[in-house]
Write a protein that holds these residues in place. Structure first.
Motif, PDB file in Angstrom:
ATOM      1  N   ALA A 264      16.732   2.672  -9.602  1.00 47.26           N
ATOM      2  CA  ALA A 264      18.250   3.149  -8.746  1.00 47.26           C
ATOM      3  C   ALA A 264      19.382   2.818  -9.100  1.00 47.26           C
ATOM      4  O   ALA A 264      20.710   3.432  -9.569  1.00 47.26           O
ATOM      5  CB  ALA A 264      17.874   3.099  -7.508  1.00 47.26           C
ATOM      6  N   ALA A 265      19.490   0.921  -8.963  1.00 50.16           N
ATOM      7  CA  ALA A 265      20.768   0.744  -9.362  1.00 50.16           C
ATOM      8  C   ALA A 265      21.321   1.275 -10.307  1.00 50.16           C
ATOM      9  O   ALA A 265      22.087   1.730 -11.621  1.00 50.16           O
ATOM     10  CB  ALA A 265      20.733  -0.955  -9.489  1.00 50.16           C
TER      11      ALA A 265
ATOM     12  N   GLU B 289       8.975 -15.506  -5.918  1.00 49.43           N
ATOM     13  CA  GLU B 289       7.555 -15.549  -5.203  1.00 49.43           C
ATOM     14  C   GLU B 289       7.418 -14.078  -3.981  1.00 49.43           C
ATOM     15  O   GLU B 289       8.197 -14.530  -3.404  1.00 49.43           O
ATOM     16  CB  GLU B 289       6.944 -16.403  -4.508  1.00 49.43           C
ATOM     17  CG  GLU B 289       6.513 -17.511  -5.946  1.00 49.43           C
ATOM     18  CD  GLU B 289       5.822 -18.905  -5.284  1.00 49.43           C
ATOM     19  OE1 GLU B 289       5.041 -19.577  -5.340  1.00 49.43           O
ATOM     20  OE2 GLU B 289       5.360 -18.836  -3.819  1.00 49.43           O
ATOM     21  N   LEU B 290       7.222 -12.979  -4.951  1.00 48.94           N
ATOM     22  CA  LEU B 290       7.068 -11.412  -4.288  1.00 48.94           C
ATOM     23  C   LEU B 290       5.544 -11.280  -2.874  1.00 48.94           C
ATOM     24  O   LEU B 290       4.579 -11.514  -4.181  1.00 48.94           O
ATOM     25  CB  LEU B 290       7.948 -10.690  -4.599  1.00 48.94           C
ATOM     26  CG  LEU B 290       9.572 -10.946  -4.957  1.00 48.94           C
ATOM     27  CD1 LEU B 290       9.965 -10.208  -5.657  1.00 48.94           C
ATOM     28  CD2 LEU B 290      10.291 -10.969  -3.750  1.00 48.94           C
ATOM     29  N   THR B 291       6.091 -10.767  -2.380  1.00 47.95           N
ATOM     30  CA  THR B 291       4.700  -9.922  -1.506  1.00 47.95           C
ATOM     31  C   THR B 291       5.289  -8.282  -2.954  1.00 47.95           C
ATOM     32  O   THR B 291       5.350  -8.298  -3.592  1.00 47.95           O
ATOM     33  CB  THR B 291       4.518  -9.265  -0.551  1.00 47.95           C
ATOM     34  OG1 THR B 291       5.348  -8.004  -0.257  1.00 47.95           O
ATOM     35  CG2 THR B 291       4.084 -10.310   0.507  1.00 47.95           C
ATOM     36  N   VAL B 292       3.845  -7.714  -2.847  1.00 44.44           N
ATOM     37  CA  VAL B 292       3.441  -6.822  -4.088  1.00 44.44           C
ATOM     38  C   VAL B 292       4.929  -5.937  -3.181  1.00 44.44           C
ATOM     39  O   VAL B 292       5.251  -4.891  -4.362  1.00 44.44           O
ATOM     40  CB  VAL B 292       1.920  -6.234  -3.659  1.00 44.44           C
ATOM     41  CG1 VAL B 292       1.525  -5.067  -5.192  1.00 44.44           C
ATOM     42  CG2 VAL B 292       1.141  -7.484  -4.766  1.00 44.44           C
ATOM     43  N   ALA B 293       4.516  -5.526  -1.878  1.00 42.25           N
ATOM     44  CA  ALA B 293       5.304  -4.607  -1.508  1.00 42.25           C
ATOM     45  C   ALA B 293       6.972  -4.638  -1.941  1.00 42.25           C
ATOM     46  O   ALA B 293       7.671  -3.705  -2.047  1.00 42.25           O
ATOM     47  CB  ALA B 293       5.263  -4.460   0.048  1.00 42.25           C
ATOM     48  N   SER B 294       6.674  -6.202  -1.860  1.00 43.91           N
ATOM     49  CA  SER B 294       8.601  -6.369  -2.234  1.00 43.91           C
ATOM     50  C   SER B 294       8.538  -6.628  -3.332  1.00 43.91           C
ATOM     51  O   SER B 294      10.134  -5.671  -4.254  1.00 43.91           O
ATOM     52  CB  SER B 294       9.132  -8.171  -1.683  1.00 43.91           C
ATOM     53  OG  SER B 294       8.650  -8.222  -0.051  1.00 43.91           O
ATOM     54  N   ALA B 295       7.770  -6.542  -4.774  1.00 44.36           N
ATOM     55  CA  ALA B 295       7.731  -7.048  -5.504  1.00 44.36           C
ATOM     56  C   ALA B 295       8.649  -4.885  -6.376  1.00 44.36           C
ATOM     57  O   ALA B 295       9.271  -4.733  -6.896  1.00 44.36           O
ATOM     58  CB  ALA B 295       6.823  -7.268  -6.704  1.00 44.36           C
ATOM     59  N   ARG B 296       7.439  -3.866  -5.656  1.00 52.07           N
ATOM     60  CA  ARG B 296       7.643  -2.968  -5.494  1.00 52.07           C
ATOM     61  C   ARG B 296       9.138  -2.396  -5.206  1.00 52.07           C
ATOM     62  O   ARG B 296       9.909  -1.736  -5.899  1.00 52.07           O
ATOM     63  CB  ARG B 296       6.542  -1.719  -4.601  1.00 52.07           C
ATOM     64  CG  ARG B 296       6.584  -0.471  -5.045  1.00 52.07           C
ATOM     65  CD  ARG B 296       5.581  -0.006  -4.715  1.00 52.07           C
ATOM     66  NE  ARG B 296       4.299   0.060  -5.244  1.00 52.07           N
ATOM     67  CZ  ARG B 296       3.868  -0.173  -6.383  1.00 52.07           C
ATOM     68  NH1 ARG B 296       4.667   0.760  -7.508  1.00 52.07           N
ATOM     69  NH2 ARG B 296       2.458  -0.286  -6.592  1.00 52.07           N
ATOM     70  N   ALA B 297       9.528  -2.900  -4.263  1.00 53.74           N
ATOM     71  CA  ALA B 297      10.852  -2.190  -3.395  1.00 53.74           C
ATOM     72  C   ALA B 297      12.142  -2.688  -4.192  1.00 53.74           C
ATOM     73  O   ALA B 297      13.178  -2.257  -4.790  1.00 53.74           O
ATOM     74  CB  ALA B 297      11.111  -2.629  -2.245  1.00 53.74           C
ATOM     75  N   LEU B 298      12.101  -3.735  -4.862  1.00 55.23           N
ATOM     76  CA  LEU B 298      12.605  -4.503  -6.102  1.00 55.23           C
ATOM     77  C   LEU B 298      13.068  -3.539  -7.235  1.00 55.23           C
ATOM     78  O   LEU B 298      14.382  -2.869  -7.995  1.00 55.23           O
ATOM     79  CB  LEU B 298      12.721  -5.542  -6.199  1.00 55.23           C
ATOM     80  CG  LEU B 298      13.408  -6.742  -7.289  1.00 55.23           C
ATOM     81  CD1 LEU B 298      15.107  -6.886  -6.884  1.00 55.23           C
ATOM     82  CD2 LEU B 298      12.955  -7.796  -7.780  1.00 55.23           C
ATOM     83  N   ALA B 299      11.792  -3.224  -8.029  1.00 52.24           N
ATOM     84  CA  ALA B 299      11.947  -2.858  -9.024  1.00 52.24           C
ATOM     85  C   ALA B 299      12.370  -1.305  -8.461  1.00 52.24           C
ATOM     86  O   ALA B 299      12.910  -0.656  -9.285  1.00 52.24           O
ATOM     87  CB  ALA B 299      10.303  -2.195  -9.496  1.00 52.24           C
ATOM     88  N   GLU B 300      12.295  -0.974  -7.447  1.00 54.02           N
ATOM     89  CA  GLU B 300      12.990   0.655  -6.912  1.00 54.02           C
ATOM     90  C   GLU B 300      14.234   0.476  -6.335  1.00 54.02           C
ATOM     91  O   GLU B 300      15.095   1.702  -7.284  1.00 54.02           O
ATOM     92  CB  GLU B 300      12.680   1.074  -6.121  1.00 54.02           C
ATOM     93  CG  GLU B 300      10.699   1.772  -6.600  1.00 54.02           C
ATOM     94  CD  GLU B 300       9.732   2.188  -4.774  1.00 54.02           C
ATOM     95  OE1 GLU B 300      10.692   2.069  -3.393  1.00 54.02           O
ATOM     96  OE2 GLU B 300       8.552   2.473  -4.965  1.00 54.02           O
ATOM     97  N   ALA B 301      14.602  -0.873  -6.272  1.00 50.22           N
ATOM     98  CA  ALA B 301      16.506  -0.735  -6.231  1.00 50.22           C
ATOM     99  C   ALA B 301      16.701  -1.198  -7.340  1.00 50.22           C
ATOM    100  O   ALA B 301      18.235  -0.598  -7.614  1.00 50.22           O
ATOM    101  CB  ALA B 301      15.997  -1.489  -5.091  1.00 50.22           C
ATOM    102  N   LEU B 302      16.092  -2.426  -8.711  1.00 54.93           N
ATOM    103  CA  LEU B 302      16.132  -1.931  -9.885  1.00 54.93           C
ATOM    104  C   LEU B 302      16.722  -0.565 -10.611  1.00 54.93           C
ATOM    105  O   LEU B 302      18.110  -0.816 -11.191  1.00 54.93           O
ATOM    106  CB  LEU B 302      15.941  -3.332 -10.806  1.00 54.93           C
ATOM    107  CG  LEU B 302      16.018  -4.696 -10.334  1.00 54.93           C
ATOM    108  CD1 LEU B 302      14.478  -4.999 -10.474  1.00 54.93           C
ATOM    109  CD2 LEU B 302      16.885  -4.690 -11.020  1.00 54.93           C
TER     110      LEU B 302
END
Length: 92
Positions: free
Chosen positions: A76-77, A61-74
């Motif tokens: 980028a990787a 479970e993630l905050t919307v901001a954390s989910a967006r940061a995870l999507a951006e990190a994925l």
């Protein structure tokens, strides 16, 4: 207000759960009321093996901001991995 967003995607990978490693064949991404974080709504990602039942599931479970940061990190990787595989240099 009832919010119930549900998106599925097929995957090919592995996850680690209560009984060790298991195949991950699907992700269920939802935006709804969370169970474990103190928010009105959260983005939840369930990585599952549809054939494995409840023991073959990892939920986050993630905050919307954390989910967006995870999507951006994925993303980028993935971009760096694709550059590496095509002969370019990856950061490291």
């Amino acid at each position: 207000m009832c919010t119930n967003i549900l998106i599925h995607t097929q995957l090919e990978g592995a996850g680690f759960g209560r009984k060790g490693w298991f195949p991950v064949t699907r992700a269920n991404v939802t935006y709804d009321h969370p169970f474990h974080i103190d928010l009105e709504h959260a983005v939840t990602v369930d990585f599952v093996d549809e054939a494995g039942g409840l023991d073959a599931r990892v939920g986050v479970e993630l905050t919307v901001a954390s989910a967006r940061a995870l999507a951006e990190a994925l993303l980028a990787a993935c971009a760096e991995a694709e550059a590496y595989e095509s002969g370019g240099a990856a950061r490291g």
